[in-house]
Motif scaffolding. Sequence first.
Motif, PDB file in Angstrom:
ATOM      1  N   ARG A 122       0.828  -1.209   0.000  1.00 52.21           N
ATOM      2  CA  ARG A 122       0.000   0.000   0.000  1.00 52.21           C
ATOM      3  C   ARG A 122       0.866   1.263   0.000  1.00 52.21           C
ATOM      4  N   VAL A 123       1.831   1.293   0.914  1.00 52.03           N
ATOM      5  CA  VAL A 123       2.675   2.485   1.064  1.00 52.03           C
ATOM      6  C   VAL A 123       3.595   2.653  -0.148  1.00 52.03           C
ATOM      7  N   GLY A 124       4.035   1.517  -0.691  1.00 51.39           N
ATOM      8  CA  GLY A 124       4.948   1.563  -1.833  1.00 51.39           C
ATOM      9  C   GLY A 124       4.375   2.296  -3.037  1.00 51.39           C
ATOM     10  N   ARG A 125       3.048   2.362  -3.110  1.00 53.49           N
ATOM     11  CA  ARG A 125       2.436   3.047  -4.255  1.00 53.49           C
ATOM     12  C   ARG A 125       2.461   4.562  -4.106  1.00 53.49           C
ATOM     13  N   TYR A 126       2.598   5.080  -2.879  1.00 54.46           N
ATOM     14  CA  TYR A 126       2.470   6.533  -2.675  1.00 54.46           C
ATOM     15  C   TYR A 126       3.715   7.185  -2.080  1.00 54.46           C
ATOM     16  N   ALA A 127       4.466   6.439  -1.290  1.00 49.73           N
ATOM     17  CA  ALA A 127       5.641   7.039  -0.651  1.00 49.73           C
ATOM     18  C   ALA A 127       6.844   6.914  -1.579  1.00 49.73           C
ATOM     19  N   HIS A 128       7.823   7.801  -1.395  1.00 46.69           N
ATOM     20  CA  HIS A 128       9.094   7.617  -2.090  1.00 46.69           C
ATOM     21  C   HIS A 128       9.786   6.371  -1.560  1.00 46.69           C
ATOM     22  N   ARG A 129      10.365   5.596  -2.464  1.00 44.24           N
ATOM     23  CA  ARG A 129      11.313   4.587  -2.012  1.00 44.24           C
ATOM     24  C   ARG A 129      12.619   5.356  -1.793  1.00 44.24           C
ATOM     25  N   THR A 130      12.881   5.738  -0.577  1.00 44.48           N
ATOM     26  CA  THR A 130      14.003   6.638  -0.300  1.00 44.48           C
ATOM     27  C   THR A 130      15.340   5.922  -0.514  1.00 44.48           C
ATOM     28  N   PRO A 131      16.357   6.683  -0.901  1.00 43.73           N
ATOM     29  CA  PRO A 131      17.652   6.058  -1.166  1.00 43.73           C
ATOM     30  C   PRO A 131      18.351   5.595   0.120  1.00 43.73           C
ATOM     31  N   VAL A 132      19.234   4.637  -0.046  1.00 38.87           N
ATOM     32  CA  VAL A 132      20.097   4.177   1.042  1.00 38.87           C
ATOM     33  C   VAL A 132      21.506   4.692   0.718  1.00 38.87           C
ATOM     34  N   LEU A 133      22.022   5.587   1.547  1.00 36.14           N
ATOM     35  CA  LEU A 133      23.343   6.171   1.278  1.00 36.14           C
ATOM     36  C   LEU A 133      24.409   5.505   2.140  1.00 36.14           C
ATOM     37  N   THR A 134      25.626   5.516   1.626  1.00 36.08           N
ATOM     38  CA  THR A 134      26.768   5.059   2.413  1.00 36.08           C
ATOM     39  C   THR A 134      27.733   6.235   2.571  1.00 36.08           C
ATOM     40  N   SER A 135      28.673   6.109   3.484  1.00 37.26           N
ATOM     41  CA  SER A 135      29.634   7.187   3.729  1.00 37.26           C
ATOM     42  C   SER A 135      30.959   6.583   4.136  1.00 37.26           C
TER      43      SER A 135
ATOM     44  N   CYS B  54      17.315   7.057   4.043  1.00 34.28           N
ATOM     45  CA  CYS B  54      17.111   8.508   4.074  1.00 34.28           C
ATOM     46  C   CYS B  54      15.650   8.939   4.061  1.00 34.28           C
ATOM     47  N   GLU B  55      14.994   8.806   5.197  1.00 34.20           N
ATOM     48  CA  GLU B  55      13.608   9.258   5.305  1.00 34.20           C
ATOM     49  C   GLU B  55      13.496  10.785   5.358  1.00 34.20           C
ATOM     50  N   ASN B  56      14.643  11.460   5.461  1.00 34.95           N
ATOM     51  CA  ASN B  56      14.609  12.920   5.302  1.00 34.95           C
ATOM     52  C   ASN B  56      14.194  13.299   3.883  1.00 34.95           C
ATOM     53  N   PHE B  57      14.354  12.382   2.934  1.00 36.04           N
ATOM     54  CA  PHE B  57      13.907  12.628   1.557  1.00 36.04           C
ATOM     55  C   PHE B  57      12.465  12.165   1.315  1.00 36.04           C
ATOM     56  N   GLN B  58      11.819  11.636   2.359  1.00 39.23           N
ATOM     57  CA  GLN B  58      10.444  11.157   2.205  1.00 39.23           C
ATOM     58  C   GLN B  58       9.479  12.326   1.993  1.00 39.23           C
ATOM     59  N   LYS B  59       8.314  12.064   1.453  1.00 39.95           N
ATOM     60  CA  LYS B  59       7.287  13.107   1.357  1.00 39.95           C
ATOM     61  C   LYS B  59       7.021  13.702   2.739  1.00 39.95           C
ATOM     62  N   VAL B  60       6.738  14.969   2.790  1.00 43.04           N
ATOM     63  CA  VAL B  60       6.637  15.789   4.007  1.00 43.04           C
ATOM     64  C   VAL B  60       7.934  15.794   4.834  1.00 43.04           C
TER      65      VAL B  60
ATOM     66  N   LEU C  91      17.457   7.401   9.132  1.00 47.99           N
ATOM     67  CA  LEU C  91      17.473   8.862   9.285  1.00 47.99           C
ATOM     68  C   LEU C  91      16.020   9.301   9.142  1.00 47.99           C
ATOM     69  N   SER C  92      15.413   9.650  10.277  1.00 47.16           N
ATOM     70  CA  SER C  92      13.954   9.728  10.338  1.00 47.16           C
ATOM     71  C   SER C  92      13.347  10.925   9.623  1.00 47.16           C
ATOM     72  N   GLY C  93      14.078  12.033   9.528  1.00 41.65           N
ATOM     73  CA  GLY C  93      13.482  13.196   8.884  1.00 41.65           C
ATOM     74  C   GLY C  93      14.469  14.328   8.678  1.00 41.65           C
ATOM     75  N   GLY C  94      14.024  15.349   7.960  1.00 36.52           N
ATOM     76  CA  GLY C  94      14.917  16.462   7.634  1.00 36.52           C
ATOM     77  C   GLY C  94      14.255  17.823   7.792  1.00 36.52           C
ATOM     78  N   ASN C  95      13.289  17.911   8.689  1.00 43.50           N
ATOM     79  CA  ASN C  95      12.602  19.194   8.862  1.00 43.50           C
ATOM     80  C   ASN C  95      13.262  20.021   9.957  1.00 43.50           C
ATOM     81  N   VAL C  96      13.944  21.072   9.533  1.00 44.52           N
ATOM     82  CA  VAL C  96      14.784  21.866  10.426  1.00 44.52           C
ATOM     83  C   VAL C  96      14.467  23.336  10.180  1.00 44.52           C
ATOM     84  N   ASP C  97      14.491  24.125  11.237  1.00 46.33           N
ATOM     85  CA  ASP C  97      14.378  25.575  11.074  1.00 46.33           C
ATOM     86  C   ASP C  97      15.750  26.120  10.687  1.00 46.33           C
TER      87      ASP C  97
END
Lengths: 322, 322
Positions: free
Chosen positions: A21-34, A49-55, A308-314
């Motif tokens: 269900r979610v796969g149809r609407y959410a971004h399949r976010t990338p997996v990064l290495t460093s 990288c769920e910081n790249f997810q919608k919202v 990485l749960s999210g990227g919403n920062v002031d």
Amino acid sequence: MNSSTILEPPGRQELAEARSRVGRYAHRTPVLTSSHFDRLTGAELYFKCENFQKVGAFKFRGACNAVFSLSSDELERGVVAHSSGNHAQALALAARLRGTRATIVMPENASAIKVAAVRDYGADVVFCQPTQEAREGETARIVQETGASLIHPFNDSRIIAGQSTAAQELLEEVAELDLILAPVGGGGLLSGCALAAHYNSPRTRVVGTEPAAADDAARSLEAGRILPAVPPATIADGLLTSLGELTFAIIRDHVERIVTVDESAIIAAMRSVWERMKIIIEPSSAVPVAALSSGDLDVRGRRVGIILSGGNVDLDRLPWQA
Amino acid sequence: MNSSTILEPPGRQELAEARSRVGRYAHRTPVLTSSHFDRLTGAELYFKCENFQKVGAFKFRGACNAVFSLSSDELERGVVAHSSGNHAQALALAARLRGTRATIVMPENASAIKVAAVRDYGADVVFCQPTQEAREGETARIVQETGASLIHPFNDSRIIAGQSTAAQELLEEVAELDLILAPVGGGGLLSGCALAAHYNSPRTRVVGTEPAAADDAARSLEAGRILPAVPPATIADGLLTSLGELTFAIIRDHVERIVTVDESAIIAAMRSVWERMKIIIEPSSAVPVAALSSGDLDVRGRRVGIILSGGNVDLDRLPWQA
């Protein structure tokens, strides 16, 4: 699934349905290495990288799963939640995509930016006094008057199954993970990760990470009952909430332990990810990164997934500039 | 290739060799999309993320191509450059990977952080007075004394061929691009993009983008000769340099035109990319993004590639906080 089953842990079947269900609407976010963080820790790290997810946060997964599993009767009556954080925007967007109405109860003192973001996604905002009691009261009133479905931000089987899809995707993409690290606030993400590993990759251990300044989950697990996080004072403002009954039970049964990290380590880890990986993560996302260097977790030679749960920062007020 | 040929434009063969050489050492950086920016511009945008490249900028590609095309005789004598920017780190890393010695001439007033970064990659740093004359004099002295190969940051065929690999990868990954936008400083990246399109995708137009406050490339093209950028005063500190003879000739022959943008638009575009795409780009990378909304470029309905040139930013001083 009716209201009596949303307080039972989702099973293998519910996780698989959520994935589809979610796969149809959410971004399949990338997996990064460093290579920097690999060198630093001696581990092989995989950053989901769920910081790249919608919202801008994993929260969209849970909201999406909950809204898209409603019946057409339920959809006619809409959904409601009280939240001033990422869940509010996530639910607003999921409702818009499904063509139903979302009402979000927000405290009068919520920031104008957050209110505008929720309205931009097409939701109605109802204000209340900035107390837990007022929020719950107002939400209950709306449920009663409109018959809208209450979508709790974490203590809901549909939400947990939805959040599990981040770890499900990670486990599909990276084989043989030894460990998954996730932050814990209300516990929706962490319990979702735990169930994803339990059903899809039993050899993978799951460890929660939490600010020492809001260590209610660690203390609750130790005590064997939910302890409130009062008064939590952490920069990781996504992790202020206490566990719910359902998330507590899942975490108790399926999470190995909770590692706590102090505020300066969270800030340093956040800055380090920005500088080295060139991605924007919010303080809550830096909590598992900080745990890697806490000395309390041996990851050398291990394959470790980090949500990485999210990227919403002031961007006007960065924590290292305080 | 000897020193007389490094001032001729690289041809199809040199570009293909660079693609293969650089591909072994550089990251194949991801191409990101953004529904927000697509909606805003009415275009289909493809962001080539050189902010995720080694040393945090596309510069590694050119340095890598130059160093790995040296003969073993040349390698014994090492490489030298004067730079206080990304080229310094790029050359230092490329030299280390190739097992040769890099000497970087830096002004005495270079920031301690930049000096340390270059030394971290194993290069020798030689200081000089902070004037163009002193840098060139000191560099020439080292070339004469040691026989080291001078690797100019942009006015060098090997560097241009190396920088072209970013656009080559983008064109391989995204078919039928109508347009590529890149920032222009010394012109190494822009001329590389122009040649990549010329040889590999002739239907793709290439447009340069430049701060209005350092619009020497736009004025030079108009005048038909290289005009210096004096005194450039832009936040896009990667774009202060004037064109070289080689980059000027390539840009004159293969770039459609240069669009200029003002400082406030650069800052707004940079912040907008941070907020919406959750990635860190430096001001120079925001210049082509700002050009999208400048009103001077019609991208509606077009497929547009944008080179995000780098992500090296001082996180203590963000431009919107000035």
